[in-house]
Write a protein that holds these residues in place. Structure first.
Motif, mmCIF file in Angstrom:
data_model
loop_
_atom_site.group_PDB
_atom_site.id
_atom_site.type_symbol
_atom_site.label_atom_id
_atom_site.label_comp_id
_atom_site.label_asym_id
_atom_site.label_seq_id
_atom_site.Cartn_x
_atom_site.Cartn_y
_atom_site.Cartn_z
ATOM 1 N N ILE A 30 -2.024 4.338 0.205
ATOM 2 C CA ILE A 30 -1.979 5.084 -1.046
ATOM 3 C C ILE A 30 -2.496 6.487 -0.772
ATOM 4 N N LYS A 31 -1.702 7.464 -1.143
ATOM 5 C CA LYS A 31 -2.079 8.844 -0.908
ATOM 6 C C LYS A 31 -2.967 9.362 -2.033
ATOM 7 N N GLY B 136 -2.463 11.517 -4.150
ATOM 8 C CA GLY B 136 -1.728 11.707 -5.401
ATOM 9 C C GLY B 136 -1.322 10.412 -6.076
ATOM 10 N N GLY B 137 -1.561 9.304 -5.377
ATOM 11 C CA GLY B 137 -1.273 7.999 -5.977
ATOM 12 C C GLY B 137 -0.014 7.325 -5.483
ATOM 13 N N SER B 138 0.786 8.007 -4.681
ATOM 14 C CA SER B 138 1.996 7.368 -4.173
ATOM 15 C C SER B 138 1.621 6.272 -3.179
ATOM 16 N N THR B 139 2.406 5.198 -3.180
ATOM 17 C CA THR B 139 2.094 4.033 -2.368
ATOM 18 C C THR B 139 3.266 3.652 -1.473
ATOM 19 N N ASP B 140 2.928 2.899 -0.437
ATOM 20 C CA ASP B 140 3.940 2.384 0.468
ATOM 21 C C ASP B 140 3.455 1.030 0.963
ATOM 22 N N TYR B 141 4.394 0.104 1.195
ATOM 23 C CA TYR B 141 4.024 -1.262 1.557
ATOM 24 C C TYR B 141 4.864 -1.780 2.718
ATOM 25 N N SER C 226 -4.571 0.050 -4.752
ATOM 26 C CA SER C 226 -5.014 1.007 -5.759
ATOM 27 C C SER C 226 -6.292 1.676 -5.258
ATOM 28 N N LYS D 270 5.735 -6.617 -0.145
ATOM 29 C CA LYS D 270 6.216 -5.964 -1.356
ATOM 30 C C LYS D 270 6.417 -6.973 -2.475
ATOM 31 N N THR E 170 -0.737 -5.266 -4.165
ATOM 32 C CA THR E 170 -0.841 -3.988 -4.861
ATOM 33 C C THR E 170 -2.068 -3.235 -4.360
#
Length: 121
Positions: free
Chosen positions: A51-52, A54-59, A70, A64, A68
């Motif tokens: 999670i960056k 800025g809030g963008s996420t990758d899995y 956060s 997936k 989650t």
């Protein structure tokens, strides 16, 4: 100096849930990306989720829809909610944060000590 402390691992049955936490402390100026990695016995460490700032996420594809990630920037903490756990999720889970400290202007990777997650009936 920055320390990352993980918690929340344990033994659960297939289909169960766990929530991992990783809190950073020390001379932190800013934290960029946060992430969770895992390493199963005999396998290489792999990226599970990121999670960056800025809030963008990758899995990882395998998690997936089940996991989650956060973050709570006020607490310098990253979480990993893991649902529908499978035996293949068994591993030591490590958190990583990309941190800029008060004394240094470069971004540095810091790792947690790892927490064991075991999925078994």
């Amino acid at each position: 100096q920055v320390q990352l402390v993980e918690s929340g691992g344990g033994l659960v049955q297939p289909g169960g849930s766990l929530r991992l936490s990783c809190a950073a402390s020390g001379s932190i100026f800013s934290i960029n990306a946060m992430g969770w990695y895992r390493q199963a016995p005999g396998k290489q460490r792999e990226l599970v989720a990121t999670i960056k700032s800025g809030g963008s996420t990758d899995y990882l594809d395998f998690v997936k829809g089940r996991f989650t990630i956060s973050r709570d920037n006020a607490k310098n903490t990253v979480y990993l909610q893991m649902n529908s756990l499978k035996p293949e999720d068994t591993a030591v889970y490590y958190c990583k944060m990309v941190v800029r400290t008060i004394s240094r202007i470069v971004w540095t990777d810091y790792w947690g000590q790892g927490t064991q997650v075991a999925i078994s009936s």
